[in-house]
Design a protein around this motif. Structure first.
Motif, PDB file in Angstrom:
ATOM      1  N   PRO A   1      -9.724 -16.768  11.596  1.00 19.32           N
ATOM      2  CA  PRO A   1      -8.949 -15.888  10.716  1.00 19.32           C
ATOM      3  C   PRO A   1      -9.521 -14.469  10.685  1.00 19.32           C
ATOM      4  O   PRO A   1     -10.581 -14.198  11.251  1.00 19.32           O
ATOM      5  CB  PRO A   1      -9.120 -16.548   9.345  1.00 19.32           C
ATOM      6  CG  PRO A   1     -10.491 -17.130   9.413  1.00 19.32           C
ATOM      7  CD  PRO A   1     -10.649 -17.606  10.849  1.00 19.32           C
TER       8      PRO A   1
ATOM      9  N   THR B   1      -6.777  -9.915   1.696  1.00 22.88           N
ATOM     10  CA  THR B   1      -6.217 -11.238   1.938  1.00 22.88           C
ATOM     11  C   THR B   1      -6.876 -11.819   3.190  1.00 22.88           C
ATOM     12  O   THR B   1      -7.428 -11.083   4.012  1.00 22.88           O
ATOM     13  CB  THR B   1      -4.690 -11.190   2.153  1.00 22.88           C
ATOM     14  OG1 THR B   1      -4.404 -10.305   3.246  1.00 22.88           O
ATOM     15  CG2 THR B   1      -3.959 -10.703   0.916  1.00 22.88           C
TER      16      THR B   1
ATOM     17  N   ARG C   1      -5.975 -14.258   6.547  1.00 21.57           N
ATOM     18  CA  ARG C   1      -4.824 -14.757   7.302  1.00 21.57           C
ATOM     19  C   ARG C   1      -5.268 -15.056   8.720  1.00 21.57           C
ATOM     20  O   ARG C   1      -6.362 -14.700   9.135  1.00 21.57           O
ATOM     21  CB  ARG C   1      -3.688 -13.736   7.292  1.00 21.57           C
ATOM     22  CG  ARG C   1      -4.074 -12.411   7.909  1.00 21.57           C
ATOM     23  CD  ARG C   1      -2.871 -11.492   8.085  1.00 21.57           C
ATOM     24  NE  ARG C   1      -3.244 -10.178   8.554  1.00 21.57           N
ATOM     25  CZ  ARG C   1      -3.580  -9.883   9.805  1.00 21.57           C
ATOM     26  NH1 ARG C   1      -3.595 -10.814  10.726  1.00 21.57           N
ATOM     27  NH2 ARG C   1      -3.898  -8.650  10.153  1.00 21.57           N
TER      28      ARG C   1
END
Length: 180
Positions: free
Chosen positions: A143, A124, A126
């Motif tokens: 990120p 992912t 983030r």
């Protein structure tokens, strides 16, 4: 890192190599003409974070063994890796200590009778936490990619969870899967 990306593959970290003595990260980097080192910043019993407890199939708040490392490539921090093990597997072993493990953690697990046969990885993107920004030398708003790896044994028992944070501008993840 000289503007060159790092292609990260999972395979070297999933199975113990016969006669393995060294650091898989250092060996992978050296094979690419680079210098990879890792620093173990903490090891021991901790309360399992919620997502880790869920992956390990343990109740929230239960103790696990954690090893926290900073990975460096050519002298630059490139990844934060936290690895978690059930206490009944890793308690009282080198996995609960900050010293390097001869042959690596996978070799030690195999020597203890725990061999991973199946892995699930989730990736992912983030926002980086303040701690990650500081440790990885990121700019505000930059990120991270988070790779979470669950390793299961032949009885489908979770034996290890890795949670890695890395800057996407310096990483490329590669998966090669044999079909058939």
């Amino acid at each position: 890192m000289g503007g060159s990306e790092w292609i990260s593959t999972s395979v070297p970290y999933l199975a113990a190599s016969p006669g393995a003595r060294g650091d898989a990260w250092a060996a992978e980097a050296a094979a690419e003409g680079r210098r990879g080192i890792q620093r173990i910043v903490q090891a021991g019993e901790v309360e399992a974070p919620g997502p880790v407890a869920e992956l390990l199939g343990t109740p929230a708040g239960q103790s696990v063994i954690a090893r926290r490392r900073i990975m460096y490539l050519d002298g630059e921090p490139c990844e934060l890796t936290d690895t978690y093990y059930p206490v009944d597997i890793a308690g009282g072993t080198g996995l609960a200590e900050t010293a390097k493990i001869p042959g690596g953690a996978i070799r030690l697990l195999a020597d203890l009778g725990y061999v991973g046969v199946r892995v699930r990885e989730d990736v992912t993107a983030r926002q980086a936490t303040e701690h990650e920004r500081e440790q990885l030398r990121l700019t505000a708003g930059e990120p991270v990619l988070q790779l979470t790896r669950l390793t299961l044994d032949d009885a489908d028992r979770p034996i290890q969870v890795d949670v890695m944070a890395m800057p996407p501008r310096r990483q490329k993840l590669r998966y090669e899967i044999r079909i058939g």
